[in-house]
Design a protein around this motif. Structure first.
Motif, PDB file in Angstrom:
ATOM      1  N   GLN A  96       5.930  10.860   7.218  1.00  0.00           N
ATOM      2  CA  GLN A  96       6.184   9.751   8.150  1.00  0.00           C
ATOM      3  C   GLN A  96       7.674   9.492   8.391  1.00  0.00           C
ATOM      4  O   GLN A  96       8.031   8.486   9.004  1.00  0.00           O
ATOM      5  CB  GLN A  96       5.526   8.451   7.642  1.00  0.00           C
ATOM      6  CG  GLN A  96       4.018   8.550   7.506  1.00  0.00           C
ATOM      7  CD  GLN A  96       3.348   9.096   8.761  1.00  0.00           C
ATOM      8  OE1 GLN A  96       3.847   8.921   9.867  1.00  0.00           O
ATOM      9  NE2 GLN A  96       2.240   9.787   8.599  1.00  0.00           N
ATOM     10  N   LEU A 129      12.269   6.980   2.490  1.00  0.00           N
ATOM     11  CA  LEU A 129      11.516   8.197   2.834  1.00  0.00           C
ATOM     12  C   LEU A 129      12.463   9.389   2.923  1.00  0.00           C
ATOM     13  O   LEU A 129      13.406   9.378   3.721  1.00  0.00           O
ATOM     14  CB  LEU A 129      10.783   8.041   4.177  1.00  0.00           C
ATOM     15  CG  LEU A 129       9.719   6.955   4.292  1.00  0.00           C
ATOM     16  CD1 LEU A 129       8.840   7.209   5.525  1.00  0.00           C
ATOM     17  CD2 LEU A 129       8.843   6.859   3.054  1.00  0.00           C
ATOM     18  N   HIS A 189       9.341  13.778   4.262  1.00  0.00           N
ATOM     19  CA  HIS A 189       8.140  12.926   4.151  1.00  0.00           C
ATOM     20  C   HIS A 189       7.383  12.970   5.477  1.00  0.00           C
ATOM     21  O   HIS A 189       7.994  12.914   6.549  1.00  0.00           O
ATOM     22  CB  HIS A 189       8.556  11.483   3.817  1.00  0.00           C
ATOM     23  CG  HIS A 189       7.398  10.578   3.526  1.00  0.00           C
ATOM     24  ND1 HIS A 189       6.598  10.050   4.520  1.00  0.00           N
ATOM     25  CD2 HIS A 189       6.897  10.117   2.347  1.00  0.00           C
ATOM     26  CE1 HIS A 189       5.657   9.299   3.963  1.00  0.00           C
ATOM     27  NE2 HIS A 189       5.818   9.310   2.654  1.00  0.00           N
ATOM     28  N   PHE A 236       0.559   5.122   8.784  1.00  0.00           N
ATOM     29  CA  PHE A 236       0.460   5.293   7.326  1.00  0.00           C
ATOM     30  C   PHE A 236      -0.991   5.098   6.878  1.00  0.00           C
ATOM     31  O   PHE A 236      -1.813   4.572   7.630  1.00  0.00           O
ATOM     32  CB  PHE A 236       1.358   4.259   6.618  1.00  0.00           C
ATOM     33  CG  PHE A 236       2.824   4.496   6.844  1.00  0.00           C
ATOM     34  CD1 PHE A 236       3.600   5.139   5.882  1.00  0.00           C
ATOM     35  CD2 PHE A 236       3.441   4.081   8.033  1.00  0.00           C
ATOM     36  CE1 PHE A 236       4.951   5.361   6.100  1.00  0.00           C
ATOM     37  CE2 PHE A 236       4.795   4.308   8.249  1.00  0.00           C
ATOM     38  CZ  PHE A 236       5.558   4.950   7.280  1.00  0.00           C
ATOM     39  N   LYS A 237      -1.280   5.492   5.633  1.00  0.00           N
ATOM     40  CA  LYS A 237      -2.645   5.326   5.115  1.00  0.00           C
ATOM     41  C   LYS A 237      -2.993   3.843   5.046  1.00  0.00           C
ATOM     42  O   LYS A 237      -4.074   3.421   5.404  1.00  0.00           O
ATOM     43  CB  LYS A 237      -2.756   5.952   3.721  1.00  0.00           C
ATOM     44  CG  LYS A 237      -2.953   7.456   3.767  1.00  0.00           C
ATOM     45  CD  LYS A 237      -3.642   7.964   2.485  1.00  0.00           C
ATOM     46  CE  LYS A 237      -3.657   9.472   2.463  1.00  0.00           C
ATOM     47  NZ  LYS A 237      -2.480  10.071   1.808  1.00  0.00           N
ATOM     48  N   LYS A 238      -2.064   3.032   4.534  1.00  0.00           N
ATOM     49  CA  LYS A 238      -2.306   1.593   4.486  1.00  0.00           C
ATOM     50  C   LYS A 238      -0.998   0.848   4.725  1.00  0.00           C
ATOM     51  O   LYS A 238       0.097   1.415   4.543  1.00  0.00           O
ATOM     52  CB  LYS A 238      -2.942   1.187   3.157  1.00  0.00           C
ATOM     53  CG  LYS A 238      -2.254   1.707   1.916  1.00  0.00           C
ATOM     54  CD  LYS A 238      -3.073   1.358   0.684  1.00  0.00           C
ATOM     55  CE  LYS A 238      -2.337   1.585  -0.619  1.00  0.00           C
ATOM     56  NZ  LYS A 238      -1.727   2.884  -0.807  1.00  0.00           N
ATOM     57  N   LYS A 239      -1.144  -0.431   5.120  1.00  0.00           N
ATOM     58  CA  LYS A 239       0.043  -1.204   5.509  1.00  0.00           C
ATOM     59  C   LYS A 239       1.084  -1.261   4.384  1.00  0.00           C
ATOM     60  O   LYS A 239       2.294  -1.197   4.640  1.00  0.00           O
ATOM     61  CB  LYS A 239      -0.386  -2.610   5.921  1.00  0.00           C
ATOM     62  CG  LYS A 239       0.774  -3.440   6.463  1.00  0.00           C
ATOM     63  CD  LYS A 239       0.361  -4.822   6.861  1.00  0.00           C
ATOM     64  CE  LYS A 239       1.575  -5.726   6.921  1.00  0.00           C
ATOM     65  NZ  LYS A 239       1.217  -7.132   7.090  1.00  0.00           N
ATOM     66  N   SER A 240       0.596  -1.349   3.147  1.00  0.00           N
ATOM     67  CA  SER A 240       1.560  -1.486   2.047  1.00  0.00           C
ATOM     68  C   SER A 240       2.390  -0.210   1.848  1.00  0.00           C
ATOM     69  O   SER A 240       3.388  -0.228   1.126  1.00  0.00           O
ATOM     70  CB  SER A 240       0.842  -1.870   0.750  1.00  0.00           C
ATOM     71  OG  SER A 240      -0.141  -0.909   0.469  1.00  0.00           O
ATOM     72  N   ASP A 241       2.012   0.883   2.512  1.00  0.00           N
ATOM     73  CA  ASP A 241       2.824   2.113   2.437  1.00  0.00           C
ATOM     74  C   ASP A 241       4.010   2.076   3.404  1.00  0.00           C
ATOM     75  O   ASP A 241       4.910   2.915   3.316  1.00  0.00           O
ATOM     76  CB  ASP A 241       1.975   3.349   2.784  1.00  0.00           C
ATOM     77  CG  ASP A 241       0.967   3.672   1.694  1.00  0.00           C
ATOM     78  OD1 ASP A 241       1.123   3.152   0.574  1.00  0.00           O
ATOM     79  OD2 ASP A 241       0.024   4.441   1.980  1.00  0.00           O
ATOM     80  N   PRO A 296       7.432   1.349   4.662  1.00  0.00           N
ATOM     81  CA  PRO A 296       8.654   0.839   4.019  1.00  0.00           C
ATOM     82  C   PRO A 296       9.072  -0.495   4.643  1.00  0.00           C
ATOM     83  O   PRO A 296       8.905  -0.703   5.843  1.00  0.00           O
ATOM     84  CB  PRO A 296       9.684   1.937   4.299  1.00  0.00           C
ATOM     85  CG  PRO A 296       8.878   3.165   4.518  1.00  0.00           C
ATOM     86  CD  PRO A 296       7.629   2.698   5.201  1.00  0.00           C
ATOM     87  N   TYR A 329      13.346   5.104   8.044  1.00  0.00           N
ATOM     88  CA  TYR A 329      12.844   4.231   6.983  1.00  0.00           C
ATOM     89  C   TYR A 329      13.637   4.447   5.693  1.00  0.00           C
ATOM     90  O   TYR A 329      13.868   5.604   5.296  1.00  0.00           O
ATOM     91  CB  TYR A 329      11.387   4.557   6.682  1.00  0.00           C
ATOM     92  CG  TYR A 329      10.411   4.151   7.747  1.00  0.00           C
ATOM     93  CD1 TYR A 329      10.192   2.800   8.043  1.00  0.00           C
ATOM     94  CD2 TYR A 329       9.678   5.105   8.431  1.00  0.00           C
ATOM     95  CE1 TYR A 329       9.266   2.438   9.003  1.00  0.00           C
ATOM     96  CE2 TYR A 329       8.742   4.739   9.389  1.00  0.00           C
ATOM     97  CZ  TYR A 329       8.543   3.402   9.679  1.00  0.00           C
ATOM     98  OH  TYR A 329       7.621   3.038  10.618  1.00  0.00           O
TER      99      TYR A 329
END
Ligand code: F6R
Length: 258
Positions: A78, A72, A76, A169-174, A176, A69
Motif C-alpha cells: 500500500q 510504510l 509495502h 487496506f485489510k482493515k481501517k486500523s491498518d 497509517p 504514509y
C-alpha cells in the motif's frame, strides 16, 4: 481557474493526460508532480498508452510525488512508491533515479522533508503538479487547518481520510495515521496545477474548493490563488457547482476558437 467538465471518467482522464503529454512533448526534461489514489489512475493508464503506442518519451523527465504514509517501506503493497511503480513508472521509460516519492521510513522526517524541498528546488521547481481532492477538501495530505503556506512535513491524517483510505487496506486500523506530505505552499509554487476530480462523493468538496472562500479548512481552495490551475471534473463531481453553465460556456467558446 479553468474548470473542464467531462462526460465520463475516461474522457476526463484522456483530457488530463493530454495536458501532461503536451508538456512532455514541448519540454522533454519537464519536472512533473504526481498524486496517488483512485482519481489519477485513468490519467496514468492513458500516459502509459501514449508511451506504448505513440512513443511519448519520459526518458528525461523528473518526477516528485506529493506524499507517502509514515511507516510504510517503499515495497509495502500500500505504499505510494509501489502505487506509482505499478500504475505508471513500470509502464513508461522514466529513469527510476529521477522519480521521487517521499520516504515513509526516514529516521529524521524533519531532515528528510527539508531535503525533499531542496531536491524540488534543485530540479528547477515543478512544471506541472497533478492533484486529486479528498472528500474533506484536502490536496496531498494537507488536512483541514493546514497552513496555506505549509511546506513538506509530517502530518496527522483526519478520521475522514482514514475512513476514505481504509478501502485500500485489510482493515481501517491498518491505515497509517501519519504521512509525509508536500505543503500547500510547496504545491502553489508549481508552475501549473492540474486537478482531476470524479464521482459524486467529491461533489461537495469540489464545490467548496472552487466556489467557496479560500480557507485552510478546505486546502484545495488554495488553487484559487494559483495563476494557472486547471480542474478536470466528471459529471457526478460537478453536480454541486453553481457556475457549471458558465464553465461549460467557456469550454464551448474555447473549442470554437473564440
Ligand atoms: C494522494 C493525495 C490525496 C488524494 C486524495 C483523493 O497522493 O495527494 O490528496 O489525491 O485523497 O484520493 P482518491 O483519488 O483516492 O479519491
Amino acid at each position: 481557474m479553468d474548470v473542464v467538465i467531462c462526460r465520463s471518467y475516461e474522457e476526463l482522464s484522456k483530457a488530463a493526460a493530454r495536458v501532461v503529454a503536451d508538456l512532455v512533448t514541448h519540454k522533454p526534461n519537464a519536472v512533473l508532480g504526481f498524486a496517488t489514489g483512485s482519481s489519477p489512475v485513468g490519467l496514468y493508464k492513458e500516459l502509459a498508452r501514449l508511451h506504448r503506442e505513440e512513443g511519448l518519451d519520459f526518458s528525461k523527465v523528473t518526477t516528485f510525488n506529493l506524499d507517502e504514509y509514515v511507516g510504510l517501506p517503499a515495497d509495502h503493497p500500500q505504499s505510494y512508491r509501489r502505487f506509482m511503480n505499478e500504475h505508471l513508472f513500470n509502464h513508461i521509460n522514466v529513469t527510476v533515479q529521477n522519480t521521487h516519492v517521499p520516504s515513509g521510513t526516514a529516521t529524521s522526517p524533519k531532515a528528510f522533508c527539508e531535503g525533499y524541498e531542496k531536491q524540488i528546488r534543485d530540479a528547477g521547481g515543478i512544471d506541472l503538479q497533478v492533484l486529486g481532492i479528498g472528500s474533506d477538501g484536502h490536496i496531498a495530505f494537507n488536512e483541514p487547518g493546514s497552513s496555506l503556506g505549509s511546506r513538506t512535513r509530517r502530518v496527522t491524517l483526519t478520521e475522514q481520510t482514514l475512513d476514505d483510505n481504509a478501502r485500500f487496506f485489510k482493515k481501517k486500523s491498518d491505515v497509517p495515521r501519519h504521512a509525509i506530505s508536500m505543503g500547500v505552499g510547496t504545491i502553489l509554487e508549481a508552475r501549473r496545477l492540474l486537478m482531476v476530480v470524479n464521482g459524486e462523493s467529491k461533489a461537495p468538496a469540489l464545490a467548496a474548493a472552487i466556489e467557496g472562500p479560500i480557507t485552510s479548512m478546505i486546502t484545495a481552495s488554495a488553487l484559487q490563488l494559483h495563476p494557472d490551475a486547471v480542474v478536470f471534473v466528471d459529471d457526478d463531481a460537478a453536480a454541486q457547482l453553481k457556475m457549471r453553465d458558465y464553465y461549460e460556456w467557456i469550454q464551448k467558446q474555447a473549442k470554437a476558437g473564440d
